[in-house]
Design an enzyme around this catalytic site. Structure first.
Site, PDB file in Angstrom:
ATOM      1  CG  ASN A   1      -1.843   1.201   1.525  1.00 26.32           C
ATOM      2  OD1 ASN A   1      -1.604   2.124   0.596  1.00 26.32           O
ATOM      3  ND2 ASN A   1      -2.653   0.964   2.382  1.00 26.32           N
TER       4      ASN A   1
ATOM      5  NE  ARG B   1      -5.870   2.118  -0.052  1.00 25.76           N
ATOM      6  CZ  ARG B   1      -6.013   2.895   0.846  1.00 25.76           C
ATOM      7  NH1 ARG B   1      -4.974   3.285   1.623  1.00 25.76           N
ATOM      8  NH2 ARG B   1      -7.228   3.995   0.783  1.00 25.76           N
TER       9      ARG B   1
ATOM     10  CG  HIS C   1     -12.046   4.731   3.027  1.00 27.07           C
ATOM     11  ND1 HIS C   1     -12.752   6.178   4.006  1.00 27.07           N
ATOM     12  CD2 HIS C   1     -10.718   5.057   3.207  1.00 27.07           C
ATOM     13  CE1 HIS C   1     -11.689   6.766   4.301  1.00 27.07           C
ATOM     14  NE2 HIS C   1     -10.373   6.165   4.034  1.00 27.07           N
TER      15      HIS C   1
ATOM     16  NE  ARG D   1      -7.802  13.622   3.032  1.00 21.81           N
ATOM     17  CZ  ARG D   1      -7.905  12.329   3.058  1.00 21.81           C
ATOM     18  NH1 ARG D   1      -9.063  11.927   2.508  1.00 21.81           N
ATOM     19  NH2 ARG D   1      -7.036  11.289   3.163  1.00 21.81           N
TER      20      ARG D   1
ATOM     21  CD  GLU E   1      -8.737   0.012   4.578  1.00 20.86           C
ATOM     22  OE1 GLU E   1      -8.129   0.330   5.730  1.00 20.86           O
ATOM     23  OE2 GLU E   1      -9.066   0.839   3.649  1.00 20.86           O
TER      24      GLU E   1
END
Ligand code: ADP
Length: 402
Positions: free
Chosen positions: A11, A92, A181, A242, A386
């Protein structure tokens, strides 16, 4: 099944590379590690293997290729027993555009398609692409698979994924909501189905992935029908740094009246906003909770804003679902912050949600379970996996390639 059956997952973030070696059947992690602060003098590789931890300095010049080179050296030496059991590699990738509604075996045309998606995710896809290219060179004999964050959301209907902009911007430039996600939300849907003993294609879930990035997903009959992130991971919930949803007119105002450049806007919206921007203290939920406990007004306001926005989104997602079998909290904040869960659920009593305070306080540090009162709508905490989703997809596709 005999023979090699472990999966290496990779990832690549903007300045880090995380990796695991997983048994895709059981989810057992045999090795886990990351390279951090790439490009700086403190760049280092760290890992946990057989309950032991290790670290190794990297040179400031090491990019993803350098990190993968360092991993190959360890696979030729101390990790050679693991290397022999490796069956495939799963990467990923944040953005798969409209080309990828599922994971895919990587070949030249897939690499080109991921490159084409860089325009849609300039902060994320180039890193994944570099990681993939370095890993194809380093492990040419292993099948490699790309698993896209956007793929699970390709089932969104057009009225959910379109922005109310001229249609030509979608037709000519693919500007639409994609969502992120996806591997996490998919895992939460599947795991909820197991816990509630409902077939996956019958389960309706609201999945709240709350980490540094945060997004909500409405899962209907096992498929994503709405999600809060958009073209980029900026839309939707309040996040660590964010901003989430904004009046787009505010951007025009910042440009026109306050003379912000595009680069300054990018910095403002992605890195200086959210929990950090409001609290003027930190992007980290745990730190903010501690500060709130000591009376820090900014920390308290930031956390309240975070939970209020989240609660509004949860209520909105009852619109596409009608019947909600479970509301699930996951991600670092969702799994660990009993305060955030309590504050958020406090806004939702009109939907029948009620927390069992003891269950809510007791669940954290990787445990899973129900936190609602018996006889009220189900609220679950499920630690996300994940990497396991990536490993399962990788082995499925690698076996098909035989
Ligand atoms: P990422 O999106 O980078 O994978 P994580 O899912 O690891 O992020 O979530 C990181 C967030 O989880 C941080 O805001 C951190 O403060 C928060 N967090 C982790 N543990 C706790 C805790 N015990 N209490 C409150 N927040 C926590």
């Amino acid at each position: 099944m005999s023979g090699p059956r472990l999966v290496l997952t990779i990832n690549c973030g903007s300045s880090s590379l995380k990796f695991t070696i997983i048994n895709p059947e059981t989810g057992e992690e045999r090795l886990k590690g990351q390279a951090d602060a790439l490009g700086s003098s403190s760049a280092a590789l760290s890992w946990q293997h057989d309950e032991k931890e290790g670290t190794q300095k990297l040179s400031p010049g090491d990019d993803y290729e350098g990190v993968i080179g360092a991993l190959v050296k360890r696979f030729d030496g101390p990790w050679s027993a693991l290397r022999e059991q490796l069956r495939a590699i799963g990467h990923r990738v944040v953005h798969g555009g409209e080309q990828f509604a599922d994971s895919t075996l990587i070949n030249d045309s897939v690499v080109s398609a991921i490159r084409a998606c860089c325009e849609l995710a300039p902060l994320h896809n180039p890193a994944a692409l570099q990681g993939i290219q370095a890993s194809l060179l380093a492990f040419p004999e292993l099948p490699q698979v790309a698993v896209f964050d956007t793929a699970f959301h390709q089932s969104l209907p057009d009225y959910a994924y379109l922005y109310a902009l001229p249609y030509s911007l979608y037709r000519d430039h693919q500007l639409r909501r994609y969502g992120m996600h996806g591997s996490s939300h998919r895992y939460i849907g599947e795991r909820s189905a197991e816990i509630l003993k409902t077939p996956t294609d019958k389960i309706n879930v609201i999945s709240a992935h709350l980490g540094n990035g945060a997004s909500l997903c409405a899962i209907k009959n096992g498929k994503s029908v709405d999600t809060s992130m958009g073209l980029t991971p900026l839309e939707g919930l309040v996040m660590g740094s964010r901003c989430g949803d904004l009046d787009p007119g505010l951007l025009l105002h910042l440009g026109e009246a306050l003379d912000y450049s595009l680069a300054e806007l990018e910095q403002l919206l992605n890195r200086n906003s959210g929990l950090l921007g409001i609290s003027e203290l930190s992007n980290d939920c745990r730190e903010l909770e501690e500060a709130m406990g000591k009376g820090h007004a900014g920390a308290s306001l930031a956390l309240k804003l975070f939970c209020y926005r989240l609660a509004k989104y949860i209520a909105a997602y009852t619109v596409p679902l009608k019947r909600v079998d479970s509301l699930v909290f996951t991600g670092g904040i969702g799994e660990n912050s009993s305060w955030v869960r309590r504050e958020t659920i406090g806004w939702l009593s009109q939907l029948g949600y009620q927390l069992d305070n003891k269950r809510n306080e007791d669940i954290r540090f990787g445990s899973e379970g129900q936190i609602s009162k018996d006889g009220t709508p189900d609220i679950l905490v499920i630690p996300t996996r994940e990497d396991w989703v990536i490993a399962r997809d990788t082995i499925r596709l690698a076996n098909r390639a035989l």
